[in-house]
Write a protein that holds these residues in place. Structure first.
Motif, mmCIF file in Angstrom:
data_model
loop_
_atom_site.group_PDB
_atom_site.id
_atom_site.type_symbol
_atom_site.label_atom_id
_atom_site.label_comp_id
_atom_site.label_asym_id
_atom_site.label_seq_id
_atom_site.Cartn_x
_atom_site.Cartn_y
_atom_site.Cartn_z
ATOM 1 N N SER A 198 2.409 25.087 12.000
ATOM 2 C CA SER A 198 1.239 24.347 12.451
ATOM 3 C C SER A 198 0.806 23.301 11.434
ATOM 4 O O SER A 198 0.492 22.162 11.799
ATOM 5 N N ASP A 199 0.794 23.666 10.147
ATOM 6 C CA ASP A 199 0.370 22.705 9.136
ATOM 7 C C ASP A 199 1.374 21.567 8.982
ATOM 8 O O ASP A 199 1.013 20.437 8.656
ATOM 9 N N GLN A 200 2.652 21.864 9.261
ATOM 10 C CA GLN A 200 3.676 20.822 9.222
ATOM 11 C C GLN A 200 3.466 19.810 10.349
ATOM 12 O O GLN A 200 3.563 18.598 10.138
ATOM 13 N N PHE A 201 3.150 20.314 11.533
ATOM 14 C CA PHE A 201 2.831 19.439 12.665
ATOM 15 C C PHE A 201 1.671 18.517 12.295
ATOM 16 O O PHE A 201 1.727 17.305 12.511
ATOM 17 N N ASP A 202 0.608 19.093 11.743
ATOM 18 C CA ASP A 202 -0.568 18.292 11.375
ATOM 19 C C ASP A 202 -0.211 17.241 10.331
ATOM 20 O O ASP A 202 -0.706 16.104 10.389
ATOM 21 N N ARG A 203 0.646 17.613 9.390
ATOM 22 C CA ARG A 203 1.016 16.701 8.310
ATOM 23 C C ARG A 203 1.831 15.508 8.842
ATOM 24 O O ARG A 203 1.539 14.353 8.522
ATOM 25 N N VAL A 204 2.839 15.785 9.659
ATOM 26 C CA VAL A 204 3.725 14.727 10.147
ATOM 27 C C VAL A 204 3.004 13.840 11.161
ATOM 28 O O VAL A 204 3.063 12.612 11.082
ATOM 29 N N PHE A 205 2.301 14.448 12.115
ATOM 30 C CA PHE A 205 1.541 13.644 13.065
ATOM 31 C C PHE A 205 0.384 12.933 12.374
ATOM 32 O O PHE A 205 0.016 11.812 12.751
ATOM 33 N N GLY A 206 -0.195 13.573 11.348
ATOM 34 C CA GLY A 206 -1.287 12.947 10.616
ATOM 35 C C GLY A 206 -0.859 11.657 9.948
ATOM 36 O O GLY A 206 -1.578 10.648 9.989
ATOM 37 N N ALA A 207 0.320 11.661 9.328
ATOM 38 C CA ALA A 207 0.805 10.454 8.652
ATOM 39 C C ALA A 207 1.335 9.428 9.633
ATOM 40 O O ALA A 207 0.969 8.250 9.591
ATOM 41 N N PHE A 210 0.860 -1.183 0.000
ATOM 42 C CA PHE A 210 0.000 0.000 0.000
ATOM 43 C C PHE A 210 0.890 1.225 0.000
ATOM 44 O O PHE A 210 1.846 1.319 0.769
ATOM 45 N N GLY A 211 0.588 2.159 -0.900
ATOM 46 C CA GLY A 211 1.387 3.382 -0.983
ATOM 47 C C GLY A 211 0.668 4.419 -1.817
ATOM 48 O O GLY A 211 -0.383 4.146 -2.400
ATOM 49 N N ARG A 212 1.251 5.589 -1.884
ATOM 50 C CA ARG A 212 0.575 6.707 -2.535
ATOM 51 C C ARG A 212 0.787 6.766 -4.041
ATOM 52 O O ARG A 212 -0.017 7.357 -4.756
ATOM 53 N N THR A 213 1.878 6.180 -4.540
ATOM 54 C CA THR A 213 2.255 6.376 -5.941
ATOM 55 C C THR A 213 2.095 5.087 -6.732
ATOM 56 O O THR A 213 2.828 4.112 -6.505
ATOM 57 N N GLN A 214 1.156 5.077 -7.647
ATOM 58 C CA GLN A 214 0.847 3.863 -8.404
ATOM 59 C C GLN A 214 2.043 3.378 -9.205
ATOM 60 O O GLN A 214 2.312 2.167 -9.265
ATOM 61 N N SER A 215 2.774 4.293 -9.835
ATOM 62 C CA SER A 215 3.901 3.871 -10.670
ATOM 63 C C SER A 215 4.974 3.173 -9.836
ATOM 64 O O SER A 215 5.554 2.162 -10.268
ATOM 65 N N ALA A 216 5.244 3.679 -8.638
ATOM 66 C CA ALA A 216 6.233 3.033 -7.768
ATOM 67 C C ALA A 216 5.741 1.668 -7.303
ATOM 68 O O ALA A 216 6.512 0.702 -7.227
ATOM 69 N N LYS A 266 -1.761 9.379 13.292
ATOM 70 C CA LYS A 266 -3.153 9.128 12.899
ATOM 71 C C LYS A 266 -3.235 8.065 11.808
ATOM 72 O O LYS A 266 -4.051 7.129 11.891
ATOM 73 N N GLY A 267 -2.396 8.180 10.780
ATOM 74 C CA GLY A 267 -2.436 7.227 9.677
ATOM 75 C C GLY A 267 -2.110 5.816 10.128
ATOM 76 O O GLY A 267 -2.720 4.851 9.675
ATOM 77 N N LEU A 268 -1.153 5.697 11.021
ATOM 78 C CA LEU A 268 -0.811 4.380 11.563
ATOM 79 C C LEU A 268 -1.978 3.794 12.351
ATOM 80 O O LEU A 268 -2.310 2.616 12.214
ATOM 81 N N LEU A 269 -2.604 4.630 13.174
ATOM 82 C CA LEU A 269 -3.773 4.179 13.940
ATOM 83 C C LEU A 269 -4.881 3.695 13.020
ATOM 84 O O LEU A 269 -5.458 2.610 13.226
ATOM 85 N N LEU A 270 -5.191 4.464 11.987
ATOM 86 C CA LEU A 270 -6.251 4.075 11.060
ATOM 87 C C LEU A 270 -5.906 2.781 10.328
ATOM 88 O O LEU A 270 -6.785 1.950 10.056
ATOM 89 N N THR A 271 -4.638 2.608 10.010
ATOM 90 C CA THR A 271 -4.200 1.386 9.330
ATOM 91 C C THR A 271 -4.432 0.164 10.206
ATOM 92 O O THR A 271 -4.977 -0.852 9.762
ATOM 93 N N SER A 291 -3.889 6.594 0.458
ATOM 94 C CA SER A 291 -3.278 7.291 1.573
ATOM 95 C C SER A 291 -3.715 6.661 2.893
ATOM 96 O O SER A 291 -4.902 6.346 3.069
ATOM 97 N N ILE A 292 -2.770 6.520 3.825
ATOM 98 C CA ILE A 292 -3.123 5.978 5.137
ATOM 99 C C ILE A 292 -3.965 6.951 5.948
ATOM 100 O O ILE A 292 -4.541 6.577 6.968
ATOM 101 N N ASN A 293 -4.068 8.191 5.491
ATOM 102 C CA ASN A 293 -4.906 9.177 6.172
ATOM 103 C C ASN A 293 -6.359 9.144 5.722
ATOM 104 O O ASN A 293 -7.196 9.856 6.286
ATOM 105 N N GLU A 294 -6.650 8.354 4.708
ATOM 106 C CA GLU A 294 -7.993 8.313 4.137
ATOM 107 C C GLU A 294 -8.631 6.953 4.415
ATOM 108 O O GLU A 294 -8.178 5.925 3.898
ATOM 109 N N THR A 295 -9.670 6.950 5.232
ATOM 110 C CA THR A 295 -10.306 5.676 5.577
ATOM 111 C C THR A 295 -10.900 4.989 4.347
ATOM 112 O O THR A 295 -10.913 3.759 4.280
#
Length: 244
Positions: A101-110, A36-42, A113-118, A60-64
Motif C-alpha cells: 500500500s505504501d509503495q502504491f502511494d509513493r509511486v502514484f504520489g510522485a 528542479f530535483g531532490r538532490t542539491q549536489s546532483a 500527484k506530483g506531476l499535477l501539482l507541478t 520535491s514535486i510532492n511538496e507545494t
C-alpha cells in the motif's frame, strides 16, 4: 539552432537522464532553464555542465511549498514560464501480489500527484504559446512484467494531457506527452542491468535503446513552434517497441 530564443523552461527531474539531456538541448536552442530535483549536489553538477543559462532549485514535486519556491525563483528572475517539462518520476518494479500500500502511494504520489501539482504551480506564469510536456512511457501501452504500477501512472499522465488540452486551449497553451522507450539513463541501467538492457534492445525494432539526447531532441521539438499544431497528443520516441 535558435528555435527557443528568449524562452524560459522549467524541467523537473532535470539533474540527470532525460531531464538533463532535454535541458541541455533547450539551452543549445536558446532557452534559459530552471532545473528542479531532490538532490542539491546532483543539481549543482548539472548546472556546472549546462553553464550560465541554467539555474537549479532543490525540492520535491510532492511538496507545494517546494514548488512555490521554484516558481517564485522563476518569477523573480524571468517573469514567466514558456516551457514546462514535467519529467520527474519514480519506478519500483514489483510483481502483482507483492505491491504494498505504501509503495502504491509513493509511486502514484510522485508520478501522478506530483506531476499535477507541478503543472498547477506553473500555470500562473504561462501564457500564449506555452508548451507543457508530460513525460510518459511506452509502458503505458505495452505490457512489461513487474511494471504494472508504473505503467498505470503513465496511463494517468496520458489522460491528463487529453483533459487539459481543451481546458487550456483558450489560453494558447499546448499539452503533449513524450513517451520514451528504453533509454540509456543511469536509473535505467541500474534498474535493468546489462542483461535487461540487452533484452530490451533486442525487443526494440531499431535494435538498441535510446541515448537520452535523442529523447531531448524530441522534447525540444515539442517545446518549439515547429510543433504548434500538435496538442493533446502522445509522441512515442521508443524505437518502435510499442508500435509494431
Amino acid at each position: 539552432m535558435s528555435r527557443l530564443d528568449g524562452k524560459t523552461a522549467v524541467v523537473t527531474g532535470g539533474a540527470t537522464g532525460i531531464g538533463f539531456a532535454s535541458a541541455k538541448r533547450f539551452i543549445e536552442e536558446g532557452a534559459f532553464v530552471f532545473l528542479f530535483g531532490r538532490t542539491q549536489s546532483a543539481l549543482d553538477k548539472a548546472v556546472a555542465k549546462l553553464g550560465p543559462n541554467a539555474r537549479a532549485v532543490a525540492g520535491s514535486i510532492n511538496e507545494t511549498a517546494d514548488l512555490d519556491r521554484l516558481f517564485a525563483a522563476v518569477r523573480k528572475e524571468r517573469g514567466k514560464v514558456d516551457i514546462l517539462l514535467a519529467n520527474a518520476a519514480i519506478s519500483e518494479p514489483t510483481p502483482l501480489g507483492q505491491i504494498a500500500s505504501d509503495q502504491f502511494d509513493r509511486v502514484f504520489g510522485a508520478n501522478v500527484k506530483g506531476l499535477l501539482l507541478t503543472v498547477q504551480g506553473a500555470l500562473p506564469l504561462m501564457g500564449e504559446g506555452g508548451s507543457i510536456i508530460l513525460t510518459g512511457s511506452s509502458a503505458s501501452v505495452k505490457a512489461f512484467p513487474n511494471f504494472s504500477l508504473y505503467a498505470a501512472t503513465k496511463a494517468a499522465v496520458r489522460s491528463f494531457a487529453r483533459s487539459w488540452t481543451p481546458e487550456l486551449a483558450d489560453r494558447g497553451i499546448r499539452v503533449n506527452v513524450l513517451s520514451p522507450g528504453g533509454t540509456r539513463t543511469e536509473k535505467a541501467l541500474e534498474l535493468m542491468g546489462d542483461e535487461g538492457v540487452a533484452a530490451l534492445a533486442k525487443a526494440t525494432p531499431v535494435g538498441r535503446i535510446a541515448d537520452p539526447d535523442e529523447i531531448g531532441a524530441v522534447a525540444a521539438f515539442l517545446a518549439s513552434s515547429d510543433s504548434s499544431f500538435i496538442a493533446g497528443s502522445e509522441v512515442f520516441a521508443d524505437g518502435g517497441i510499442a508500435q509494431v
